[in-house]
Design an enzyme around this catalytic site. Structure first.
Site, PDB file in Angstrom:
ATOM      1  N   SER A  61      15.208  23.900  14.010  1.00 40.94           N
ATOM      2  CA  SER A  61      15.676  24.408  15.311  1.00 40.94           C
ATOM      3  C   SER A  61      17.125  24.875  15.323  1.00 40.94           C
ATOM      4  O   SER A  61      17.546  25.498  16.292  1.00 40.94           O
ATOM      5  CB  SER A  61      15.497  23.332  16.380  1.00 40.94           C
ATOM      6  OG  SER A  61      14.164  23.318  16.799  1.00 40.94           O
ATOM      7  N   LYS A  64      17.698  28.463  15.934  1.00 38.24           N
ATOM      8  CA  LYS A  64      17.566  28.990  17.306  1.00 38.24           C
ATOM      9  C   LYS A  64      18.920  29.455  17.845  1.00 38.24           C
ATOM     10  O   LYS A  64      18.985  30.328  18.709  1.00 38.24           O
ATOM     11  CB  LYS A  64      16.966  27.915  18.230  1.00 38.24           C
ATOM     12  CG  LYS A  64      15.505  27.567  17.900  1.00 38.24           C
ATOM     13  CD  LYS A  64      15.041  26.336  18.664  1.00 38.24           C
ATOM     14  CE  LYS A  64      13.598  25.972  18.312  1.00 38.24           C
ATOM     15  NZ  LYS A  64      13.182  24.689  18.904  1.00 38.24           N
ATOM     16  N   TYR A 190       9.245  33.618  13.452  1.00 41.07           N
ATOM     17  CA  TYR A 190       9.824  32.345  13.919  1.00 41.07           C
ATOM     18  C   TYR A 190       9.635  31.243  12.862  1.00 41.07           C
ATOM     19  O   TYR A 190      10.569  30.510  12.538  1.00 41.07           O
ATOM     20  CB  TYR A 190       9.175  31.953  15.255  1.00 41.07           C
ATOM     21  CG  TYR A 190       9.507  30.556  15.718  1.00 41.07           C
ATOM     22  CD1 TYR A 190      10.769  30.239  16.229  1.00 41.07           C
ATOM     23  CD2 TYR A 190       8.560  29.540  15.641  1.00 41.07           C
ATOM     24  CE1 TYR A 190      11.070  28.956  16.637  1.00 41.07           C
ATOM     25  CE2 TYR A 190       8.850  28.243  16.052  1.00 41.07           C
ATOM     26  CZ  TYR A 190      10.101  27.949  16.545  1.00 41.07           C
ATOM     27  OH  TYR A 190      10.404  26.667  16.939  1.00 41.07           O
ATOM     28  N   TYR A 242      17.690  18.894  22.896  1.00 38.91           N
ATOM     29  CA  TYR A 242      16.460  18.768  23.700  1.00 38.91           C
ATOM     30  C   TYR A 242      16.660  17.758  24.825  1.00 38.91           C
ATOM     31  O   TYR A 242      17.704  17.756  25.464  1.00 38.91           O
ATOM     32  CB  TYR A 242      15.245  18.375  22.829  1.00 38.91           C
ATOM     33  CG  TYR A 242      15.263  18.964  21.453  1.00 38.91           C
ATOM     34  CD1 TYR A 242      15.101  20.343  21.278  1.00 38.91           C
ATOM     35  CD2 TYR A 242      15.461  18.179  20.326  1.00 38.91           C
ATOM     36  CE1 TYR A 242      15.123  20.898  20.022  1.00 38.91           C
ATOM     37  CE2 TYR A 242      15.486  18.728  19.068  1.00 38.91           C
ATOM     38  CZ  TYR A 242      15.321  20.089  18.916  1.00 38.91           C
ATOM     39  OH  TYR A 242      15.354  20.631  17.679  1.00 38.91           O
ATOM     40  N   VAL A 260      14.587  19.498  13.176  1.00 36.41           N
ATOM     41  CA  VAL A 260      13.769  18.405  12.642  1.00 36.41           C
ATOM     42  C   VAL A 260      13.842  18.289  11.117  1.00 36.41           C
ATOM     43  O   VAL A 260      13.278  17.362  10.533  1.00 36.41           O
ATOM     44  CB  VAL A 260      12.289  18.488  13.100  1.00 36.41           C
ATOM     45  CG1 VAL A 260      12.157  18.241  14.598  1.00 36.41           C
ATOM     46  CG2 VAL A 260      11.635  19.791  12.690  1.00 36.41           C
TER      47      VAL A 260
END
Ligand code: GLN
Length: 306
Positions: A61, A64, A190, A242, A260
């Site tokens: 992530s 991102k 992605y 998150y 992760v």
């Protein structure tokens, strides 16, 4: 500084037994839970490191941040906001439930999976061109030119990515994702971008650019515009970890982004770019040792934003 980082590693090691390596992407389950590292770079480009600094893991992530930054550079904040919100989420990073909350069904923010998939879908250019542009941006952010995708992780993500597939098709179903978008191609990109291989040194370089108003402390190049850099840091602060972002904000008090794969990068404006890594994760999907190490470093160097 070296002693401080060694101390942080010792504290981080105590946390490792409390976490678990990600297993929902089979390839990630192979990570060596003992690998732990830190890198910190100042605004003159000097770097200090400690632990397993050459250990490679996948960005997950953390990529991102680059995808969102590029979407903002391509379309501007106003148009990106029409497609992706900036609302912190109380649900997990792969949550499917909140898409319907927003009046026009925007994904809540760019750092949960739905939002990152949407950002990937709105980047300018063909899918190949987008891949090339994100990798090019990462190369500048890491200050090296041989950035690569881990093929085994990518294939593992692709084979088990049904939840992400569901998110993408749901966004197309509600109409927030344009009907002419090829969902499978967007997802494929992605998955590839989540599988970019990095070390903590790469992530410290990237964090240092973010801490330095988008300018590389090493080359002096303005890699991200001031405006984009500011927006990215703001959303990192509110949404970067998150549904743990609120607690992270009071414990570490720095804009940060986790993945992760076990990495976390954090930016202390005008002072340091920091990266930590260990693959044992808490229930939110954040490196449990990484959070502890950042908390210690932020406290000892007096880096808290407020
Ligand atoms: N590739 C991962 C996924 O889409 C990224 C998630 C993460 O790092 N939180 O599930």
């Amino acid at each position: 500084m070296k002693e401080l980082l060694e101390q942080a590693i010792e504290l981080g090691k105590e946390e490792i037994p409390l976490g678990e390596v990600a297993s929902y992407i089979p390839e990630l389950a192979n990570a060596d839970v003992k690998k732990i590292g830190i890198a910190i770079q100042d605004m003159q480009g000097n770097m200090e490191t400690c632990g397993d600094v050459d250990n490679e893991f996948t960005m997950q992530s953390i990529v991102k941040v680059a995808i969102y930054a590029l979407a903002l550079e391509d379309l501007g904040l106003r148009r990106v906001l029409e497609k992706v919100g900036v609302k912190p989420s109380a649900d997990a990073f792969n949550s499917i439930v909140k898409l319907e909350d927003d009046s026009n069904h925007r994904p809540l923010n760019p750092f949960i999976n739905a939002g990152a998939i949407m950002c990937t879908a709105i980047l300018k250019g063909s899918i190949d061109k987008r891949r090339h542009r994100v990798i090019e941006l990462l190369q500048k952010l890491f200050n090296r030119d041989n950035v690569q995708i881990d093929i085994d992780t990518y294939l593992s993500e692709k084979a088990t990515g049904d939840r992400n597939r569901a998110l993408a098709y749901m966004m197309k179903g509600t109409g927030i994702m344009d009907s002419d978008i090829d969902v499978e191609k967007v997802l494929d990109l992605y998955f590839q971008l989540c599988s970019v291989k990095v070390t903590v040194k790469d992530l410290a370089n990237m964090a240092a650019v973010l801490a330095n108003d988008g300018v590389s402390p090493i080359t002096g190049e303005q890699i991200l515009s001031l405006k984009v850099n500011r927006v990215v840091l703001t959303v990192m602060f509110t949404c970067g970890l998150y549904d743990y972002s609120g607690e992270f904000a009071v414990r570490v008090a720095l804009p940060a982004k986790s993945g992760v794969g076990g990495g976390i990068l954090a930016a202390s404006k005008g002072k340091y770019g920091i990266a930590v890594a260990n693959p044992a994760l808490d229930i939110h999907g954040n490196s449990i040792a990484g959070v502890r190490m950042l908390e210690y470093i932020s406290d000892k160097l007096d880096l808290e934003t407020f």
